[in-house]
Scaffold this motif. Structure first.
Motif, PDB file in Angstrom:
ATOM      1  N   PRO A 259       4.101  21.124  25.458  1.00 32.68           N
ATOM      2  CA  PRO A 259       5.322  20.717  25.935  1.00 32.68           C
ATOM      3  C   PRO A 259       6.246  20.365  24.847  1.00 32.68           C
ATOM      4  CG  PRO A 259       3.821  20.239  27.573  1.00 32.68           C
ATOM      5  CD  PRO A 259       3.025  20.549  26.298  1.00 32.68           C
ATOM      6  N   ASP A 260       5.901  19.313  24.093  1.00 33.26           N
ATOM      7  CA  ASP A 260       6.742  18.822  23.287  1.00 33.26           C
ATOM      8  C   ASP A 260       7.063  19.762  22.190  1.00 33.26           C
ATOM      9  OD1 ASP A 260       4.778  18.360  20.712  1.00 33.26           O
ATOM     10  OD2 ASP A 260       3.819  17.540  22.561  1.00 33.26           O
ATOM     11  N   GLU A 261       6.553  20.788  21.873  1.00 29.14           N
ATOM     12  CA  GLU A 261       7.224  21.964  21.007  1.00 29.14           C
ATOM     13  C   GLU A 261       7.911  22.850  21.482  1.00 29.14           C
ATOM     14  OE1 GLU A 261       3.614  23.813  19.422  1.00 29.14           O
ATOM     15  OE2 GLU A 261       2.745  21.871  18.123  1.00 29.14           O
ATOM     16  N   HIS A 262       8.299  22.797  22.760  1.00 26.24           N
ATOM     17  CA  HIS A 262       9.108  23.926  23.564  1.00 26.24           C
ATOM     18  C   HIS A 262      10.334  23.079  24.137  1.00 26.24           C
ATOM     19  CE1 HIS A 262       6.477  27.228  22.529  1.00 26.24           C
ATOM     20  NE2 HIS A 262       5.410  26.419  22.791  1.00 26.24           N
ATOM     21  N   TYR A 263      10.257  21.888  24.651  1.00 26.80           N
ATOM     22  CA  TYR A 263      11.029  21.511  25.746  1.00 26.80           C
ATOM     23  C   TYR A 263      12.677  21.402  25.072  1.00 26.80           C
ATOM     24  CZ  TYR A 263      13.336  18.185  28.999  1.00 26.80           C
ATOM     25  OH  TYR A 263      14.442  17.510  29.684  1.00 26.80           O
ATOM     26  N   VAL A 264      12.641  20.443  24.282  1.00 23.00           N
ATOM     27  CA  VAL A 264      14.199  20.187  23.825  1.00 23.00           C
ATOM     28  C   VAL A 264      14.949  21.539  23.230  1.00 23.00           C
ATOM     29  CG1 VAL A 264      15.566  18.913  22.088  1.00 23.00           C
ATOM     30  CG2 VAL A 264      13.674  17.682  23.232  1.00 23.00           C
ATOM     31  N   GLN A 265      14.076  22.313  22.621  1.00 19.73           N
ATOM     32  CA  GLN A 265      14.619  23.473  22.046  1.00 19.73           C
ATOM     33  C   GLN A 265      15.076  24.622  23.321  1.00 19.73           C
ATOM     34  OE1 GLN A 265      11.977  22.046  21.216  1.00 19.73           O
ATOM     35  NE2 GLN A 265      11.981  21.679  18.788  1.00 19.73           N
ATOM     36  N   THR A 266      14.179  24.469  24.134  1.00 16.31           N
ATOM     37  CA  THR A 266      14.417  25.444  25.308  1.00 16.31           C
ATOM     38  C   THR A 266      15.763  25.004  26.086  1.00 16.31           C
ATOM     39  OG1 THR A 266      12.279  26.365  25.065  1.00 16.31           O
ATOM     40  CG2 THR A 266      13.469  26.473  27.315  1.00 16.31           C
ATOM     41  N   LEU A 267      15.713  23.523  26.219  1.00 20.63           N
ATOM     42  CA  LEU A 267      16.642  23.046  27.326  1.00 20.63           C
ATOM     43  C   LEU A 267      17.934  23.231  26.644  1.00 20.63           C
ATOM     44  CD1 LEU A 267      17.748  21.014  29.566  1.00 20.63           C
ATOM     45  CD2 LEU A 267      17.246  19.234  27.947  1.00 20.63           C
ATOM     46  N   LEU A 268      18.193  22.965  25.101  1.00 23.22           N
ATOM     47  CA  LEU A 268      19.477  23.238  24.536  1.00 23.22           C
ATOM     48  C   LEU A 268      19.693  24.577  24.377  1.00 23.22           C
ATOM     49  CD1 LEU A 268      19.205  20.493  21.768  1.00 23.22           C
ATOM     50  CD2 LEU A 268      20.204  20.257  23.930  1.00 23.22           C
ATOM     51  N   ALA A 269      18.973  25.513  24.247  1.00 26.44           N
ATOM     52  CA  ALA A 269      19.348  26.858  24.437  1.00 26.44           C
ATOM     53  C   ALA A 269      19.987  27.433  25.850  1.00 26.44           C
ATOM     54  CB  ALA A 269      17.845  27.652  24.199  1.00 26.44           C
ATOM     55  N   MET A 270      19.231  26.821  26.984  1.00 26.36           N
ATOM     56  CA  MET A 270      19.751  27.112  28.313  1.00 26.36           C
ATOM     57  C   MET A 270      21.129  26.525  28.616  1.00 26.36           C
ATOM     58  SD  MET A 270      17.222  28.428  30.226  1.00 26.36           S
ATOM     59  CE  MET A 270      17.797  28.086  31.694  1.00 26.36           C
ATOM     60  N   ASP A 272      23.221  26.600  26.169  1.00 29.49           N
ATOM     61  CA  ASP A 272      24.225  27.363  25.154  1.00 29.49           C
ATOM     62  C   ASP A 272      25.009  26.349  24.168  1.00 29.49           C
ATOM     63  OD1 ASP A 272      23.731  29.962  26.456  1.00 29.49           O
ATOM     64  OD2 ASP A 272      25.644  29.498  27.950  1.00 29.49           O
ATOM     65  N   LEU A 273      23.798  25.538  23.529  1.00 30.68           N
ATOM     66  CA  LEU A 273      24.325  24.621  22.645  1.00 30.68           C
ATOM     67  C   LEU A 273      23.638  24.755  21.283  1.00 30.68           C
ATOM     68  CD1 LEU A 273      23.990  21.308  24.902  1.00 30.68           C
ATOM     69  CD2 LEU A 273      25.980  22.416  23.976  1.00 30.68           C
ATOM     70  N   GLU A 274      23.046  25.994  21.187  1.00 33.75           N
ATOM     71  CA  GLU A 274      22.510  26.320  19.793  1.00 33.75           C
ATOM     72  C   GLU A 274      23.529  26.390  18.563  1.00 33.75           C
ATOM     73  OE1 GLU A 274      18.247  28.530  20.281  1.00 33.75           O
ATOM     74  OE2 GLU A 274      19.969  29.624  21.173  1.00 33.75           O
ATOM     75  N   GLY A 275      24.824  26.578  19.285  1.00 36.21           N
ATOM     76  CA  GLY A 275      25.779  26.848  18.242  1.00 36.21           C
ATOM     77  C   GLY A 275      26.119  25.571  17.617  1.00 36.21           C
ATOM     78  N   GLU A 276      25.748  24.442  18.444  1.00 37.98           N
ATOM     79  CA  GLU A 276      26.082  22.975  17.763  1.00 37.98           C
ATOM     80  C   GLU A 276      24.969  22.272  17.193  1.00 37.98           C
ATOM     81  OE1 GLU A 276      27.416  20.546  21.308  1.00 37.98           O
ATOM     82  OE2 GLU A 276      28.844  22.205  21.831  1.00 37.98           O
ATOM     83  N   LEU A 277      24.106  23.144  16.757  1.00 33.63           N
ATOM     84  CA  LEU A 277      22.830  22.435  16.007  1.00 33.63           C
ATOM     85  C   LEU A 277      22.621  23.106  14.563  1.00 33.63           C
ATOM     86  CD1 LEU A 277      20.071  23.543  18.789  1.00 33.63           C
ATOM     87  CD2 LEU A 277      21.451  21.416  18.558  1.00 33.63           C
ATOM     88  N   GLU A 278      22.129  22.228  13.822  1.00 34.31           N
ATOM     89  CA  GLU A 278      21.324  22.591  12.604  1.00 34.31           C
ATOM     90  C   GLU A 278      19.761  23.035  13.178  1.00 34.31           C
ATOM     91  OE1 GLU A 278      22.731  23.053   9.656  1.00 34.31           O
ATOM     92  OE2 GLU A 278      24.601  22.102   9.654  1.00 34.31           O
ATOM     93  N   ARG A 279      19.541  24.262  12.835  1.00 34.75           N
ATOM     94  CA  ARG A 279      18.139  24.571  13.782  1.00 34.75           C
ATOM     95  C   ARG A 279      17.097  24.354  12.807  1.00 34.75           C
ATOM     96  NH1 ARG A 279      18.830  30.291  16.211  1.00 34.75           N
ATOM     97  NH2 ARG A 279      16.692  29.839  16.857  1.00 34.75           N
ATOM     98  N   ARG A 280      16.859  23.070  12.333  1.00 32.90           N
ATOM     99  CA  ARG A 280      15.888  22.559  11.527  1.00 32.90           C
ATOM    100  C   ARG A 280      15.519  21.232  11.690  1.00 32.90           C
ATOM    101  NH1 ARG A 280      18.005  19.809   7.012  1.00 32.90           N
ATOM    102  NH2 ARG A 280      20.488  20.312   6.814  1.00 32.90           N
ATOM    103  N   THR A 281      14.364  20.848  11.549  1.00 31.41           N
ATOM    104  CA  THR A 281      13.873  19.472  11.601  1.00 31.41           C
ATOM    105  C   THR A 281      14.265  18.734  10.389  1.00 31.41           C
ATOM    106  OG1 THR A 281      12.249  18.022  12.029  1.00 31.41           O
ATOM    107  CG2 THR A 281      11.502  19.889  11.017  1.00 31.41           C
ATOM    108  N   LEU A 282      14.312  17.607  10.432  1.00 30.95           N
ATOM    109  CA  LEU A 282      14.513  16.807   9.292  1.00 30.95           C
ATOM    110  C   LEU A 282      13.391  15.966   8.817  1.00 30.95           C
ATOM    111  CD1 LEU A 282      18.193  14.754  10.144  1.00 30.95           C
ATOM    112  CD2 LEU A 282      17.576  16.795   8.390  1.00 30.95           C
ATOM    113  N   THR A 283      12.164  16.203   9.423  1.00 19.33           N
ATOM    114  CA  THR A 283      10.834  15.624   9.210  1.00 19.33           C
ATOM    115  C   THR A 283       9.817  16.529   8.616  1.00 19.33           C
ATOM    116  OG1 THR A 283      11.132  14.037  10.805  1.00 19.33           O
ATOM    117  CG2 THR A 283       8.746  14.276  10.113  1.00 19.33           C
ATOM    118  N   TYR A 284       9.377  16.522   7.382  1.00 14.69           N
ATOM    119  CA  TYR A 284       8.451  17.454   6.800  1.00 14.69           C
ATOM    120  C   TYR A 284       7.070  17.251   7.245  1.00 14.69           C
ATOM    121  CZ  TYR A 284       5.681  19.444   2.949  1.00 14.69           C
ATOM    122  OH  TYR A 284       4.797  20.117   2.171  1.00 14.69           O
ATOM    123  N   THR A 285       6.399  18.301   7.448  1.00 18.46           N
ATOM    124  CA  THR A 285       4.787  18.362   7.758  1.00 18.46           C
ATOM    125  C   THR A 285       4.376  19.463   7.016  1.00 18.46           C
ATOM    126  OG1 THR A 285       5.487  17.514  10.082  1.00 18.46           O
ATOM    127  CG2 THR A 285       3.310  18.334   9.738  1.00 18.46           C
TER     128      THR A 285
END
Length: 377
Positions: A259-270, A272-285
């Motif tokens: 769930p935690d790898e999909h929820y926020v991303q899918t919710l914001l896509a639902m 139509d807020l992806e245009g308001e995102l930098e589609r990257r994380t700020l945390t390096y792994t």
């Protein structure tokens, strides 16, 4: 006779007047009911309810640092040094720990964390919807302070790569959220049973570690519809148990949804807020991709110890300026307001020894190692 006729005429006039009033009232009721019915059945109804607050606050905007931890904060000494570089009016700290756990002088080295645990925490299990519920609880607590304008989700093994002033300016100069989000085209995590609420084309994947603006934090907290779908249909596959024989083979064909790898991303896509995102994380792994039997063991993040948290390694991480997303054939160049910037402000997973080395390098602030002596274990 004349008086009787006049009386009868007056009574008739009164009765006619009353009947006219009753008819007018009845007609009005009918009109109101018709209008109500038309509004009820023909007005568009949004699929998800959102209540965006418009409260104006005084003072400088703050960053809310949201720590999602098991119990205590093993790297609290590093974060203490980080926050010492900042103005206390420009940040807030919230911690989701095990229910009943209290941060005080016996459980943390830093007074900045005293009493920062939220009171309504829940038991969290990896790969369960409880993980995203804990994130929502942290965001809800932080939203109560209207000065909080940026919300950074961190784990108990995350470290900052820069000092507070740099992180603050980096986040505040951008009006966008930083949410790692890409099409999940290769993995079988999407459950077709979700399709009535979540269409396949809106399904997204990405890092759990997000940084969001207040508007998007409110969307996440206000959501009931998508979260309910995740609780019902997004579940991790049970581990392999050879003792179950053929049943085990059937179980392994189930959708393996984290769930935690999909929820926020899918919710914001639902929304139509992806245009308001930098589609990257700020945390390096750094992921271990050397696994050969993926059905038995998946990729996992590498833990940095003292030896591999060298100045050269940290410099390499800080020098990354783009991210490649294979499923979309997309290169995400790291910018804020069209200015090229380093991609990452934080990194994980770091051991206590690695965090000590960052302090000795004065990555986040000047620090005296002796300050760690005689502190809680």
């Amino acid at each position: 006779m004349a008086s009787m006729a006049r009386g009868a005429k007056r009574r008739h006039a009164v009765i006619s007047k009353k009947m006219l009033i009753l008819f007018s009232a009845s007609l009005s009721c009918v009109v109101v009911l018709v209008i109500f019915s038309l509004f009820r059945f023909h007005s568009p109804k949004p699929p998800i309810s959102i209540s965006i607050s418009r409260v104006v606050f005084d003072g400088p905007p703050k960053i809310a640092f949201l720590f999602l931890v098991r119990r205590n904060l093993p790297l609290d000494f590093l974060w203490d040094a980080f926050f010492q570089n900042g103005d206390v009016s420009r940040f807030s700290i919230y911690v989701h720990s095990a229910p009943g756990f209290v941060l005080d002088e016996s459980t943390t080295r830093s007074q900045l964390f005293y009493g920062r645990q939220i009171s309504n925490s829940i038991q969290v299990l990896w790969g369960e919807s409880s993980m995203i519920q804990a994130e929502r609880l942290l965001l809800a607590a932080a939203l109560e302070d209207h000065a909080n304008q940026r919300f950074v989700l961190l784990s108990d093994s995350c470290v900052p790569l820069y000092n507070f002033s740099y992180v603050y300016n980096y986040l505040m100069v951008s009006p966008r959220s930083f949410v790692d989000s890409f099409l999940d085209a290769k993995e079988g995590r999407y459950n077709p049973k979700m399709s009535t609420k979540i269409p396949r084309e809106k399904w997204r994947k990405g890092s759990q570690w997000i940084t969001v603006v207040r508007k998007h934090a409110e969307v996440i907290v206000d959501d009931d519809v998508i979260f309910s779908v995740f609780k019902k249909y997004c579940k991790r596959r049970p581990p392999i148990d050879t003792s179950k024989g053929k049943l085990n083979l059937k179980l392994q064909k189930q959708h393996n949804c984290i769930p935690d790898e999909h929820y926020v991303q899918t919710l914001l896509a639902m929304h139509d807020l992806e245009g308001e995102l930098e589609r990257r994380t700020l945390t390096y792994t750094l992921w271990n991709q050397s696994t050969t039997k993926m059905e038995n063991k998946g990729w996992h993040p590498i833990t940095f110890g003292y030896s591999n948290a060298s100045p050269q390694r940290i410099k390499e991480i800080k020098g990354i300026n783009h991210v490649y997303y294979e499923t979309e054939y997309r290169i995400e160049w790291c910018h804020t307001n069209s200015t090229s910037v380093p991609c990452f402000l934080f990194a994980r997973k770091f051991s206590q020894g690695a965090a000590m080395r960052l302090l000795s390098q004065e990555v986040v602030n000047h620090f005296e190692v002796s300050a760690l002596l005689a502190t809680p274990t």
